[in-house]
Write a protein that holds these residues in place. Structure first.
Motif, PDB file in Angstrom:
ATOM      1  N   GLU A  77       9.849   1.783 -11.149  1.00  0.00           N
ATOM      2  CA  GLU A  77      10.941   1.548 -10.206  1.00  0.00           C
ATOM      3  C   GLU A  77      10.372   1.286  -8.822  1.00  0.00           C
ATOM      4  N   TYR A  78      11.156   0.589  -8.029  1.00  0.00           N
ATOM      5  CA  TYR A  78      10.757   0.211  -6.680  1.00  0.00           C
ATOM      6  C   TYR A  78      11.852   0.694  -5.739  1.00  0.00           C
ATOM      7  N   VAL A  79      11.476   1.523  -4.749  1.00  0.00           N
ATOM      8  CA  VAL A  79      12.450   2.155  -3.867  1.00  0.00           C
ATOM      9  C   VAL A  79      12.222   1.666  -2.443  1.00  0.00           C
ATOM     10  N   VAL A  80      13.289   1.131  -1.831  1.00  0.00           N
ATOM     11  CA  VAL A  80      13.274   0.756  -0.417  1.00  0.00           C
ATOM     12  C   VAL A  80      13.997   1.876   0.318  1.00  0.00           C
ATOM     13  N   THR A  81      13.259   2.616   1.147  1.00  0.00           N
ATOM     14  CA  THR A  81      13.820   3.791   1.798  1.00  0.00           C
ATOM     15  C   THR A  81      14.369   3.441   3.173  1.00  0.00           C
ATOM     16  N   ASP A  82      15.210   4.340   3.690  1.00  0.00           N
ATOM     17  CA  ASP A  82      15.775   4.139   5.021  1.00  0.00           C
ATOM     18  C   ASP A  82      14.779   4.431   6.131  1.00  0.00           C
ATOM     19  N   ASP A  83      13.697   5.121   5.808  1.00  0.00           N
ATOM     20  CA  ASP A  83      12.677   5.366   6.822  1.00  0.00           C
ATOM     21  C   ASP A  83      11.578   4.300   6.764  1.00  0.00           C
ATOM     22  N   PHE A  84      11.954   3.102   6.324  1.00  0.00           N
ATOM     23  CA  PHE A  84      11.123   1.894   6.359  1.00  0.00           C
ATOM     24  C   PHE A  84       9.835   2.048   5.560  1.00  0.00           C
ATOM     25  N   ARG A  85       9.986   2.357   4.276  1.00  0.00           N
ATOM     26  CA  ARG A  85       8.864   2.406   3.352  1.00  0.00           C
ATOM     27  C   ARG A  85       9.281   1.748   2.046  1.00  0.00           C
ATOM     28  N   LEU A  86       8.316   1.172   1.364  1.00  0.00           N
ATOM     29  CA  LEU A  86       8.517   0.651   0.019  1.00  0.00           C
ATOM     30  C   LEU A  86       7.676   1.516  -0.910  1.00  0.00           C
ATOM     31  N   VAL A  87       8.345   2.209  -1.836  1.00  0.00           N
ATOM     32  CA  VAL A  87       7.657   3.101  -2.763  1.00  0.00           C
ATOM     33  C   VAL A  87       7.640   2.427  -4.130  1.00  0.00           C
ATOM     34  N   VAL A  88       6.437   2.204  -4.649  1.00  0.00           N
ATOM     35  CA  VAL A  88       6.256   1.549  -5.946  1.00  0.00           C
ATOM     36  C   VAL A  88       5.811   2.616  -6.938  1.00  0.00           C
ATOM     37  N   ARG A  89       6.669   2.890  -7.914  1.00  0.00           N
ATOM     38  CA  ARG A  89       6.343   3.866  -8.959  1.00  0.00           C
ATOM     39  C   ARG A  89       6.153   3.102 -10.263  1.00  0.00           C
ATOM     40  N   ARG A  90       4.975   3.208 -10.825  1.00  0.00           N
ATOM     41  CA  ARG A  90       4.652   2.518 -12.085  1.00  0.00           C
ATOM     42  C   ARG A  90       4.601   3.520 -13.222  1.00  0.00           C
ATOM     43  N   GLY A  91       5.726   4.122 -13.528  1.00  0.00           N
ATOM     44  CA  GLY A  91       5.795   5.079 -14.617  1.00  0.00           C
ATOM     45  C   GLY A  91       5.570   6.500 -14.144  1.00  0.00           C
ATOM     46  N   ARG A  92       5.758   7.424 -15.049  1.00  0.00           N
ATOM     47  CA  ARG A  92       5.616   8.839 -14.711  1.00  0.00           C
ATOM     48  C   ARG A  92       4.168   9.284 -14.681  1.00  0.00           C
ATOM     49  N   LEU A  93       3.295   8.566 -15.350  1.00  0.00           N
ATOM     50  CA  LEU A  93       1.895   8.974 -15.442  1.00  0.00           C
ATOM     51  C   LEU A  93       1.048   8.448 -14.284  1.00  0.00           C
ATOM     52  N   ALA A  94       1.539   7.478 -13.560  1.00  0.00           N
ATOM     53  CA  ALA A  94       0.778   6.887 -12.464  1.00  0.00           C
ATOM     54  C   ALA A  94       1.250   7.451 -11.130  1.00  0.00           C
ATOM     55  N   ARG A  95       0.375   7.379 -10.145  1.00  0.00           N
ATOM     56  CA  ARG A  95       0.709   7.848  -8.809  1.00  0.00           C
ATOM     57  C   ARG A  95       1.529   6.775  -8.089  1.00  0.00           C
ATOM     58  N   ALA A  96       2.470   7.196  -7.285  1.00  0.00           N
ATOM     59  CA  ALA A  96       3.308   6.259  -6.539  1.00  0.00           C
ATOM     60  C   ALA A  96       2.513   5.653  -5.390  1.00  0.00           C
ATOM     61  N   ARG A  97       2.728   4.380  -5.147  1.00  0.00           N
ATOM     62  CA  ARG A  97       2.102   3.692  -4.022  1.00  0.00           C
ATOM     63  C   ARG A  97       3.160   3.533  -2.933  1.00  0.00           C
ATOM     64  N   VAL A  98       2.849   3.998  -1.733  1.00  0.00           N
ATOM     65  CA  VAL A  98       3.779   3.923  -0.615  1.00  0.00           C
ATOM     66  C   VAL A  98       3.269   2.865   0.360  1.00  0.00           C
ATOM     67  N   ILE A  99       4.114   1.869   0.610  1.00  0.00           N
ATOM     68  CA  ILE A  99       3.761   0.778   1.517  1.00  0.00           C
ATOM     69  C   ILE A  99       4.690   0.850   2.723  1.00  0.00           C
ATOM     70  N   PRO A 100       4.168   1.108   3.922  1.00  0.00           N
ATOM     71  CA  PRO A 100       5.029   1.097   5.113  1.00  0.00           C
ATOM     72  C   PRO A 100       5.535  -0.315   5.388  1.00  0.00           C
ATOM     73  N   MET A 101       6.797  -0.413   5.797  1.00  0.00           N
ATOM     74  CA  MET A 101       7.379  -1.729   6.070  1.00  0.00           C
ATOM     75  C   MET A 101       6.672  -2.435   7.223  1.00  0.00           C
TER      76      MET A 101
END
Length: 163
Positions: A77-101
């Motif tokens: 899943e890919y989450v666009v947050t209100d605090d200007f970040r893009l969080v890329v989650r590639r499954g439950r076994l992988a670590r989430a990648r956080v990309i600042p906008m």
């Protein structure tokens, strides 16, 4: 006579945090990815069918990789947050990648080989890329661009206030 409900400052902060709405985009499962999982499962069954210790170990390894791939397909899943970040989650076994906008340079929707679907290419940082495959790529691109516009508007307001 009506009384108005007044929140204490502590509860106001908590209520403000609850009002934050993040936009979540789930991954799109394509026909080639399903084909790869089926092919890997068939390979694992074939390797288990062989009555050899090494083949059985390889079959177990193929099943483990197949399980990881299914997890990535279903739970990405890919989450666009209100605090200007893009969080890329590639499954439950992988670590989430956080990309600042603020690091995002370019966002574009591209077509896959033979028109099998589309994906979103996000360029951020100096020369880093993230490929996203959401179920609704056009909406994800619009949402990221909207957040980038909000970020530039806020930075302009801060520079005007500083002057």
């Amino acid at each position: 006579m009506t009384k108005h409900f007044v929140l204490s400052p502590f509860f106001r902060i908590f209520a403000r945090k609850l009002a934050v709405l993040d936009r979540t985009f789930h991954s799109h499962i394509t026909l080639p990815s399903i084909f790869v999982v089926i092919l890997m499962a068939a390979l694992g069954v074939f390797l288990f069918w062989q009555r050899n210790g090494l083949a059985s170990l390889l079959g177990f390894a193929v099943f483990a990789v197949c399980a990881i791939e299914v997890d990535r397909l279903v739970h990405s899943e890919y989450v666009v947050t209100d605090d200007f970040r893009l969080v890329v989650r590639r499954g439950r076994l992988a670590r989430a990648r956080v990309i600042p906008m603020s690091d995002i340079v370019e966002v574009k929707e591209l077509k896959m080989f033979f028109g099998m679907g589309s994906y979103v290419l996000v360029r951020y940082g100096a020369s880093r890329y993230a490929t996203l495959q959401p179920a609704n790529p056009h909406s994800l691109v619009e949402d990221i661009e909207k957040k980038l516009d909000q970020l530039t508007d806020e930075s302009r307001k801060q520079t005007n206030e500083d002057i």
